[in-house]
Design a protein around this motif. Structure first.
Motif, PDB file in Angstrom:
ATOM      1  N   ASP A   1      -5.831   2.630   7.381  1.00  0.00           N
ATOM      2  CA  ASP A   1      -6.875   2.434   8.371  1.00  0.00           C
ATOM      3  C   ASP A   1      -8.198   2.842   7.732  1.00  0.00           C
ATOM      4  O   ASP A   1      -8.375   3.969   7.286  1.00  0.00           O
ATOM      5  N   HIS A   2      -9.138   1.924   7.671  1.00  0.00           N
ATOM      6  CA  HIS A   2     -10.425   2.178   7.029  1.00  0.00           C
ATOM      7  C   HIS A   2     -11.391   2.965   7.913  1.00  0.00           C
ATOM      8  O   HIS A   2     -12.488   3.310   7.481  1.00  0.00           O
ATOM      9  N   ASN A   3     -10.987   3.208   9.149  1.00  0.00           N
ATOM     10  CA  ASN A   3     -11.860   3.922  10.073  1.00  0.00           C
ATOM     11  C   ASN A   3     -11.555   5.430  10.071  1.00  0.00           C
ATOM     12  O   ASN A   3     -10.419   5.828   9.884  1.00  0.00           O
TER      13      ASN A   3
ATOM     14  N   ASN B   1      -0.315   0.814   5.457  1.00  0.00           N
ATOM     15  CA  ASN B   1      -0.975   0.742   6.760  1.00  0.00           C
ATOM     16  C   ASN B   1      -2.272   1.548   6.726  1.00  0.00           C
ATOM     17  O   ASN B   1      -2.505   2.415   7.556  1.00  0.00           O
TER      18      ASN B   1
ATOM     19  N   GLN C   1      -5.084   8.167   2.147  1.00  0.00           N
ATOM     20  CA  GLN C   1      -3.974   8.189   3.108  1.00  0.00           C
ATOM     21  C   GLN C   1      -3.127   9.449   2.952  1.00  0.00           C
ATOM     22  O   GLN C   1      -2.703  10.060   3.941  1.00  0.00           O
TER      23      GLN C   1
ATOM     24  N   GLY D   1       1.274   5.568  11.478  1.00  0.00           N
ATOM     25  CA  GLY D   1       0.146   4.802  10.959  1.00  0.00           C
ATOM     26  C   GLY D   1      -0.380   5.284   9.622  1.00  0.00           C
ATOM     27  O   GLY D   1      -1.387   4.772   9.136  1.00  0.00           O
TER      28      GLY D   1
END
Length: 359
Positions: free
Chosen positions: A352-354, A350, A323, A345
């Protein structure tokens, strides 16, 4: 559980820093293997961390270490992190990876997912999160006694100079000063300030011609809670007053962690500024002092070992370390396009694994 058998991969200058911490953890860790492409350098490191007459296995090929270790500390050039990490994940060995985790998001995600599949602990070596002074600073701010944070400034000034052909001055680094060193402090600001909203970065090679990318860097970010974060850094400092310094302006005073002098100070009761008038001295109080003189790498190592023994997730696991890199890549891309970076984000809560787009 018996001591964790740890292998060291890469015996350059940073290995010496880690060795100081390792020698403070001998009740939990035993160095059983050491690797470097220069055998003499590997032997020197092995001798520095050897316990009594138990000399670690020495090699120039990390693939031969596998039967001697439970876990590895990887201290290689950034572009070699992914290949080395994947090898040890394949062999179900736990990994403490020097920062930054990998050179690209795709490599980071691939390595993280591989470690999850193999039930391997993957931790990024972000020792700043474990510094006693940083933990005390976080405790003070979380208490609420100082009100809301208005601004957090992190200063790092040092002379990091290498020969023209050293890997740190080439494209292998994956970025400049911000990517290679500033990742520590972006991570800390996300931890202290929460979710970023927008930001900008400017960098220059002036004064650091041995680097292919920026050697001096400035980052400004705004966060959801209204706080502003600033990180100013240089690898070209020929002199310094600030050194390593964290300053946090709050509603009730300014808190400073002066890492160079190992103390936390609170400044308060500053008079309102009236143009043309002299100001009386504000109050300053030293509220905490540190008696540790090393870089405190032992604290991250002990956390890594605890995660191996208990199976819990490291504080600086793969996803959280990714991140902070995502923030940096967004800042680099915005600088390239002369725009502000959209950082929504990208807080640590928060993830995001994508894969994200940087265009």
């Amino acid at each position: 559980m018996e001591k964790i058998r740890l292998g060291i991969i890469g015996c350059g200058g940073m290995a010496g820093t880690h060795a100081q911490g390792i020698l403070k953890c001998t009740s939990e860790v035993e160095i059983t293997a050491v690797c470097d492409i220069i055998e003499e350098r590997a032997r020197n490191t092995a001798e520095a961390v050897a316990e009594m007459d138990k000399m670690p296995y020495v090699t120039t090929d990390y693939r031969t270490m596998v039967d001697f270790v439970d876990a590895v500390l990887v201290i290689l050039p950034h572009d070699l992190h992914y290949e080395c990490g994947m090898f040890f994940a394949d062999n179900k060995k736990h990994i403490l990876m020097e920062k930054p985790l990998c050179n690209t998001e795709e490599e980071c995600i691939s390595l993280i997912e591989k470690c999850e599949q193999e039930n391997v602990i993957l931790m990024c070596a972000y020792p700043v999160r474990f510094y006693p002074g940083i933990l005390k600073l976080k405790e003070m701010l979380d208490s609420g006694d100082f009100g809301k944070i208005m601004q957090m400034s992190v200063w790092t000034e040092q002379l990091t100079k290498h020969s023209w052909d050293h890997w740190i001055g080439t494209a292998r680094i994956g970025g400049g000063q911000l990517f290679s060193h500033g990742c520590h402090y972006i991570d800390v600001m996300l931890w202290f300030l929460g979710n970023p909203v927008t930001g900008t970065h400017v960098g220059t090679r002036v004064g650091t011609p041995w680097l292919l990318k920026e050697g001096t860097s400035a980052v400004v970010m705004k966060f959801e809670n209204g706080a502003v974060g600033y990180h100013g850094a240089t690898w070209g400092a020929r002199g310094t007053r600030m050194g390593y310094d964290f300053q946090i302006q709050t509603e009730k005073g300014m808190i400073e962690y002066d890492r160079s002098h190992k103390e936390i100070r609170v400044y308060s009761d500053s008079l309102e500024h009236i143009p043309g008038e002299e100001h009386s001295d504000q109050k300053m109080k030293v509220v905490w002092r540190e008696d540790v003189t090393s870089k405190n790498t032992q604290f991250e190592l002990l956390h890594f070992v605890d995660c191996i023994k208990t199976g819990k997730k490291p504080i600086t696991d793969g996803w959280s370390s990714l991140q902070s890199l995502r923030v940096i890549w967004k800042l680099y891309d915005a600088e390239l396009h002369n725009t502000m970076a959209d950082l929504r984000g990208l807080g640590l809560d928060n993830v995001d694994h994508n894969p994200m787009s940087y265009t």
